[in-house]
Design a protein around this motif. Structure first.
Motif, PDB file in Angstrom:
ATOM      1  N   CYS A 112      23.023 -15.881 -18.244  1.00 49.61           N
ATOM      2  CA  CYS A 112      24.208 -17.352 -17.667  1.00 49.61           C
ATOM      3  C   CYS A 112      25.108 -16.363 -17.750  1.00 49.61           C
ATOM      4  O   CYS A 112      26.533 -17.084 -17.229  1.00 49.61           O
ATOM      5  N   CYS A 113      25.491 -15.995 -18.961  1.00 44.94           N
ATOM      6  CA  CYS A 113      26.802 -15.493 -19.298  1.00 44.94           C
ATOM      7  C   CYS A 113      27.622 -14.686 -18.204  1.00 44.94           C
ATOM      8  O   CYS A 113      28.730 -13.616 -18.527  1.00 44.94           O
ATOM      9  N   ALA A 114      26.861 -13.629 -17.376  1.00 47.35           N
ATOM     10  CA  ALA A 114      27.045 -13.067 -16.278  1.00 47.35           C
ATOM     11  C   ALA A 114      28.465 -13.827 -15.490  1.00 47.35           C
ATOM     12  O   ALA A 114      29.099 -12.876 -14.577  1.00 47.35           O
ATOM     13  N   SER A 115      28.583 -14.994 -15.583  1.00 44.67           N
ATOM     14  CA  SER A 115      28.669 -16.109 -14.048  1.00 44.67           C
ATOM     15  C   SER A 115      30.184 -15.969 -14.678  1.00 44.67           C
ATOM     16  O   SER A 115      30.602 -15.348 -16.219  1.00 44.67           O
ATOM     17  N   PHE A 142      32.102 -21.576 -21.792  1.00 46.08           N
ATOM     18  CA  PHE A 142      31.886 -22.800 -21.219  1.00 46.08           C
ATOM     19  C   PHE A 142      30.551 -23.602 -21.623  1.00 46.08           C
ATOM     20  O   PHE A 142      31.457 -24.815 -21.157  1.00 46.08           O
ATOM     21  N   ASP A 143      29.839 -22.945 -22.418  1.00 44.13           N
ATOM     22  CA  ASP A 143      29.092 -23.590 -22.533  1.00 44.13           C
ATOM     23  C   ASP A 143      27.721 -22.683 -23.741  1.00 44.13           C
ATOM     24  O   ASP A 143      27.214 -22.009 -23.033  1.00 44.13           O
ATOM     25  N   LYS A 144      27.687 -23.506 -24.604  1.00 44.32           N
ATOM     26  CA  LYS A 144      26.952 -22.692 -25.924  1.00 44.32           C
ATOM     27  C   LYS A 144      25.430 -23.046 -25.288  1.00 44.32           C
ATOM     28  O   LYS A 144      24.574 -22.178 -25.704  1.00 44.32           O
ATOM     29  N   GLU A 145      24.578 -23.470 -24.708  1.00 47.01           N
ATOM     30  CA  GLU A 145      23.807 -23.066 -24.823  1.00 47.01           C
ATOM     31  C   GLU A 145      23.193 -22.202 -23.280  1.00 47.01           C
ATOM     32  O   GLU A 145      22.382 -21.266 -23.322  1.00 47.01           O
ATOM     33  N   PHE A 146      24.294 -21.691 -22.960  1.00 45.39           N
ATOM     34  CA  PHE A 146      24.429 -20.201 -21.352  1.00 45.39           C
ATOM     35  C   PHE A 146      24.561 -19.187 -23.120  1.00 45.39           C
ATOM     36  O   PHE A 146      23.003 -18.565 -22.028  1.00 45.39           O
ATOM     37  N   LYS A 183      13.034 -21.023 -22.521  1.00 43.54           N
ATOM     38  CA  LYS A 183      11.574 -20.740 -20.749  1.00 43.54           C
ATOM     39  C   LYS A 183      12.998 -20.987 -19.615  1.00 43.54           C
ATOM     40  O   LYS A 183      12.582 -20.475 -18.386  1.00 43.54           O
ATOM     41  N   PRO A 184      13.299 -22.065 -19.561  1.00 41.99           N
ATOM     42  CA  PRO A 184      14.012 -22.787 -18.013  1.00 41.99           C
ATOM     43  C   PRO A 184      15.463 -22.135 -18.201  1.00 41.99           C
ATOM     44  O   PRO A 184      16.122 -21.418 -19.017  1.00 41.99           O
ATOM     45  N   PHE A 185      16.385 -22.239 -17.414  1.00 46.92           N
ATOM     46  CA  PHE A 185      17.770 -21.760 -16.981  1.00 46.92           C
ATOM     47  C   PHE A 185      18.482 -23.384 -17.596  1.00 46.92           C
ATOM     48  O   PHE A 185      18.390 -23.829 -17.019  1.00 46.92           O
ATOM     49  N   PRO A 186      19.375 -22.515 -18.462  1.00 45.39           N
ATOM     50  CA  PRO A 186      20.053 -24.126 -18.053  1.00 45.39           C
ATOM     51  C   PRO A 186      20.937 -24.764 -17.528  1.00 45.39           C
ATOM     52  O   PRO A 186      21.625 -23.931 -16.848  1.00 45.39           O
ATOM     53  N   ALA A 187      21.057 -25.805 -17.123  1.00 45.69           N
ATOM     54  CA  ALA A 187      22.227 -25.820 -16.443  1.00 45.69           C
ATOM     55  C   ALA A 187      23.990 -26.509 -17.060  1.00 45.69           C
ATOM     56  O   ALA A 187      23.420 -28.235 -17.635  1.00 45.69           O
ATOM     57  N   TYR A 188      24.457 -26.904 -15.900  1.00 42.85           N
ATOM     58  CA  TYR A 188      25.755 -27.446 -16.600  1.00 42.85           C
ATOM     59  C   TYR A 188      26.858 -28.462 -16.232  1.00 42.85           C
ATOM     60  O   TYR A 188      25.548 -28.308 -14.952  1.00 42.85           O
ATOM     61  N   ASN A 189      26.960 -29.107 -16.622  1.00 45.20           N
ATOM     62  CA  ASN A 189      26.854 -30.486 -16.595  1.00 45.20           C
ATOM     63  C   ASN A 189      28.458 -31.051 -16.504  1.00 45.20           C
ATOM     64  O   ASN A 189      29.409 -30.609 -16.832  1.00 45.20           O
ATOM     65  N   LEU A 190      28.783 -30.866 -15.137  1.00 46.00           N
ATOM     66  CA  LEU A 190      29.947 -30.994 -14.461  1.00 46.00           C
ATOM     67  C   LEU A 190      30.995 -32.105 -14.978  1.00 46.00           C
ATOM     68  O   LEU A 190      31.814 -31.254 -14.417  1.00 46.00           O
ATOM     69  N   LYS A 191      30.366 -33.184 -15.794  1.00 44.45           N
ATOM     70  CA  LYS A 191      31.385 -33.665 -16.069  1.00 44.45           C
ATOM     71  C   LYS A 191      32.519 -33.636 -17.181  1.00 44.45           C
ATOM     72  O   LYS A 191      32.765 -34.027 -17.309  1.00 44.45           O
ATOM     73  N   ASP A 207      31.194 -20.577  -8.391  1.00 38.98           N
ATOM     74  CA  ASP A 207      30.389 -19.300  -8.939  1.00 38.98           C
ATOM     75  C   ASP A 207      28.581 -20.104 -10.210  1.00 38.98           C
ATOM     76  O   ASP A 207      28.415 -19.107  -9.952  1.00 38.98           O
ATOM     77  N   PHE A 208      29.413 -20.970 -10.709  1.00 32.68           N
ATOM     78  CA  PHE A 208      27.809 -21.576 -11.712  1.00 32.68           C
ATOM     79  C   PHE A 208      27.192 -21.883 -10.482  1.00 32.68           C
ATOM     80  O   PHE A 208      25.461 -21.474  -9.865  1.00 32.68           O
ATOM     81  N   HIS A 209      27.026 -22.530  -9.027  1.00 33.26           N
ATOM     82  CA  HIS A 209      26.034 -22.949  -8.205  1.00 33.26           C
ATOM     83  C   HIS A 209      25.373 -22.095  -7.617  1.00 33.26           C
ATOM     84  O   HIS A 209      24.244 -21.310  -7.409  1.00 33.26           O
ATOM     85  N   ALA A 210      26.903 -20.213  -7.546  1.00 35.32           N
ATOM     86  CA  ALA A 210      25.785 -19.314  -6.845  1.00 35.32           C
ATOM     87  C   ALA A 210      24.818 -18.483  -7.760  1.00 35.32           C
ATOM     88  O   ALA A 210      24.201 -17.861  -7.017  1.00 35.32           O
ATOM     89  N   LYS A 211      24.844 -18.470  -9.141  1.00 32.65           N
ATOM     90  CA  LYS A 211      24.384 -18.182  -9.796  1.00 32.65           C
ATOM     91  C   LYS A 211      23.169 -18.771 -10.846  1.00 32.65           C
ATOM     92  O   LYS A 211      22.668 -18.627 -11.268  1.00 32.65           O
ATOM     93  N   GLY A 212      23.013 -20.146 -10.028  1.00 33.33           N
ATOM     94  CA  GLY A 212      22.161 -20.964 -10.469  1.00 33.33           C
ATOM     95  C   GLY A 212      22.270 -22.015 -11.183  1.00 33.33           C
ATOM     96  O   GLY A 212      21.473 -22.103 -12.185  1.00 33.33           O
ATOM     97  N   LEU A 213      23.261 -21.748 -12.430  1.00 34.04           N
ATOM     98  CA  LEU A 213      23.765 -22.431 -12.983  1.00 34.04           C
ATOM     99  C   LEU A 213      23.990 -24.452 -12.593  1.00 34.04           C
ATOM    100  O   LEU A 213      24.353 -25.015 -14.128  1.00 34.04           O
ATOM    101  N   LEU A 214      23.472 -25.002 -12.060  1.00 29.76           N
ATOM    102  CA  LEU A 214      23.972 -26.268 -12.118  1.00 29.76           C
ATOM    103  C   LEU A 214      22.059 -27.130 -11.121  1.00 29.76           C
ATOM    104  O   LEU A 214      22.624 -28.190 -10.668  1.00 29.76           O
ATOM    105  N   GLY A 215      21.441 -26.372 -11.972  1.00 22.72           N
ATOM    106  CA  GLY A 215      20.082 -26.898 -11.843  1.00 22.72           C
ATOM    107  C   GLY A 215      19.418 -26.336 -10.930  1.00 22.72           C
ATOM    108  O   GLY A 215      18.306 -27.117  -9.757  1.00 22.72           O
TER     109      GLY A 215
END
Length: 656
Positions: free
Chosen positions: A430-433, A441-445, A524-532, A629-637
């Motif tokens: 995730c940190c490649a974004s 931007f997100d500790k879950e990343f 297991k899953p990828f974290p999803a960034y909260n756009l809010k 960029d987050f969308h392109a790398k699948g970080l928005l769910g």
């Protein structure tokens, strides 16, 4: 041939050493991945060491009683499944975030309270991660519920008439360093864990903005020197690549050796560890002091293989310079690490010529895969800057020619995440974004990448960090030559009918043989960034931009040089230049009045309005870039965008 008894086998095992060097490439926020790899590596070495220590204790007990037999060892609880050879880390080197993690590894090496972070439940408990320097420094990042890492990096407390030293606020880095270096006083050989060499060396790459002048003499020898030349002619060059080379127990070295190395217990280590990660523009550059000219000469001797002469510096003063990210010039210092490793392993390798007795592991979150795209010809003026920068950058990354001819064992750990066999994820970390800044931007990343690093290291140690084993065992590598059949059965992997044995035996295989699925991941899953979250960040971005603009305005309007401080010649030159410019571009009376009065009236409100508009527009542009960029790398769910099928051709094809 007589089969040796178990006592003889174990005795031979104990004498075998594999010398290891570690290299950590630059990564920015993906240092979380490198930290995860190191966490699992140290966990594996520690668990193996504990089992060996238990065996050695029983061995000594049997030896002291004069009953060193297989039956007596078994009765005392000796575990014959444990390989007893040694793996010794001789050198650790890194660049940028990899350099920071290299220093963290040294701190962990002398921390008796160090605890690996093995589960998500453990990761979510502050008390259980407090003694893990990798997790605290790369994942937690001093975050609280109220203030996240990016909130802290967007603060503007570092601005206000002080000058612009970085686009982001780096106070968080200085505070992290204070915590991370709490054990610097313990950096002594007698505090090291047994699998670290008592003479371990630490290497951090730096990019010096002050060049070191190298000279090549182009004058003939004295007897051929032209009488017309009063001085020798030289071709001068400037090198900006430096390696901060630290030795442990520096105070115990003799005078000459002290000149050749930096002290691992000094404040210089702290400054260099921060400086190697000072990403240009984004993070603050650092002023480095404490490099004696004796050290600079030694560093040049090591780096350019040349007894260099350099000029323009006073030998009684330290070489001071401004340093930026070490990865700018040398992002993967594996060659420098190998030079140390080769020297250390000389005796071991001489005793077993032709065998593998040493090797290097490089941890690289962003490996440089071959560019298979067709070359695109770009030559227009707007295109040239990017092309030229790319060319200069690529050239700076080229290693010394010797790396292409030296033959030694090399392994690499890179990010991989599989959905199932042959079905991988295109963007595993995730940190490649956002150019590797996305992790902030997100500790879950960062948490995801930390555990991916651990899982990748697990698979690496089990399946890839191995050496070929022959059926008779006699031509196997020395560290495996005296293994028992039981050891081979537990710690081997097979590929295409060929058996390979682990160099660092994974002790989890002794207790957990049910979970051997390499496609099983802790996170297991990828974290999803909260756009809010961006709703709260945009005003912080805008405010930071405002303050940066104000700082620029302040710098532009700083008072000119004090004329009284100029020499008479300088004052005369200045007046002469003003007269020339006035003759070329004479000012009318109106323009003179406006320059002195009109702009004073309108400048402040115009600037105030302009910076507000600019900050609003640029912050919105920044948010759009983040979302894109987050969308392109699948970080928005939308992690399905990440899945690719690996075909037999080796190419990646997105799944429909």
């Amino acid at each position: 041939m007589t089969t040796p008894n178990i006592i003889d086998l174990i005795t031979e095992q104990k004498q075998q050493i594999f010398h290891l060097g570690l290299t950590m490439a630059g990564a920015v926020s993906a240092g979380a991945y490198t930290g995860g790899v190191m966490d699992y590596l140290m966990q594996s070495l520690e668990k193996w060491q504990q089992r060996k220590d238990e065996n050695n204790k029983i061995w000594k007990q049997a030896e002291d009683t004069g009953k060193l037999t297989e039956d007596n060892l078994a009765a005392l609880g000796y575990d014959f499944r444990i390989p007893m050879h040694q793996v010794i880390i001789e050198a650790i080197g890194g660049a940028s975030a990899g350099g920071m993690t290299s220093t963290m590894a040294m701190m962990a090496a002398v921390d008796d309270n160090y605890v690996p972070v093995e589960t998500l439940a453990q990761a979510n408990d502050v008390a259980q991660t407090a003694n893990n320097i990798f997790y605290e420094s790369w994942v937690r990042l001093l975050e609280t519920e109220k203030e996240k890492a990016m909130d802290l990096m967007l603060k503007h407390t570092d601005l206000g008439g002080k000058g612009i030293f970085s686009l982001l606020n780096v106070d968080i880095i200085d505070k992290l360093a204070e915590v991370a270096f709490k054990n610097i006083g313990r950096l002594e050989s007698n505090n090291l864990k047994p699998y670290f060499s008592k003479q371990i060396e630490l290497l951090l790459t730096l990019t010096s903005l002050r060049g070191i002048q190298l000279s090549v003499d182009f004058s003939a020898s004295d007897d051929l020197q032209s009488a017309a030349l009063d001085a020798k002619l030289k071709h001068n060059m400037y090198t900006h690549t430096l390696v901060a080379h630290f030795a442990i127990d520096h105070d115990k070295l003799d005078k000459t050796e002290k000149w050749d190395y930096l002290d691992m217990k000094s404040d210089v280590l702290k400054e260099c560890s921060i400086a190697t990660g000072a990403f240009p523009f984004g993070l603050k550059s650092r002023r480095i002091i404490g490099f004696s000219h004796h050290y600079i000469h030694a560093a040049l001797r090591r780096s350019v293989s040349y007894d260099a002469t350099y000029e323009g510096f006073e030998w009684d003063k330290d070489f001071e310079f401004i340093a930026v990210d070490g990865g700018t010039m040398n992002n993967e210092p594996f060659s420098e690490v190998y030079n140390v490793l080769h020297e250390r392993a000389k005796n071991t390798c001489a005793a077993a010529p032709g065998n593998v007795c040493h090797g290097i592991i490089m941890i690289d979150p962003f490996p440089n895969y071959a560019d298979k795209e067709d070359y695109k010809f770009k030559s227009s003026v707007p295109e040239l800057p990017a092309e030229l920068y790319g060319s200069l950058r690529n050239e700076a990354m080229v290693k010394d020619s010797s790396v292409f001819t030296k033959k030694y064992a090399r392994w690499m750990i890179v990010p991989f995440k599989w959905q199932e066999k042959h079905v991988a994820y295109q963007h595993p970390i995730c940190c490649a974004s956002l150019g590797a800044f996305g992790g902030f931007f997100d500790k879950e990343f960062r948490k995801h990448d930390f555990f991916l690093g651990r899982n990748n290291c697990r698979n690496f140690l089990r399946r890839y960090f191995t050496l070929k084993h022959t059926a008779d065992g006699e031509t196997s590598e020395p560290i495996h030559r005296y293994w028992t059949d039981e050891m081979r059965q537990i710690f081997q992997t097979t590929k295409n009918g060929v058996s390979y044995l682990q160099i660092i035996p994974d002790m989890t295989l002794l207790t957990d043989t049910t979970n051997l699925n390499p496609y099983d991941y802790t996170y297991k899953p990828f974290p999803a960034y909260n756009l809010k979250r961006l709703d709260a960040l945009q005003p912080l971005i805008a405010k930071r931009i405002e303050k940066l603009v104000e700082e620029v305005q302040y710098l532009l309007h700083k008072p000119a040089d004090n004329v009284a401080e100029l020499t008479p010649t300088q004052q005369e030159d200045k007046a002469e230049l003003a007269a020339l410019l006035n003759a070329l571009y004479p000012q009318s009376f109106t323009s003179q009045v406006l320059s002195k009065l009109g702009w004073k009236i309108f400048e402040r409100p115009a600037f105030f309005l302009g910076k507000k508009i600019a900050a609003s527009a640029l912050s919105k542009m920044a948010v759009k870039t983040i979302v894109k960029d987050f969308h392109a790398k699948g970080l928005l769910g939308n992690s399905g965008k990440r899945i690719v099928k690996l075909e037999t051709t080796g190419k990646a094809k997105p799944l429909a």
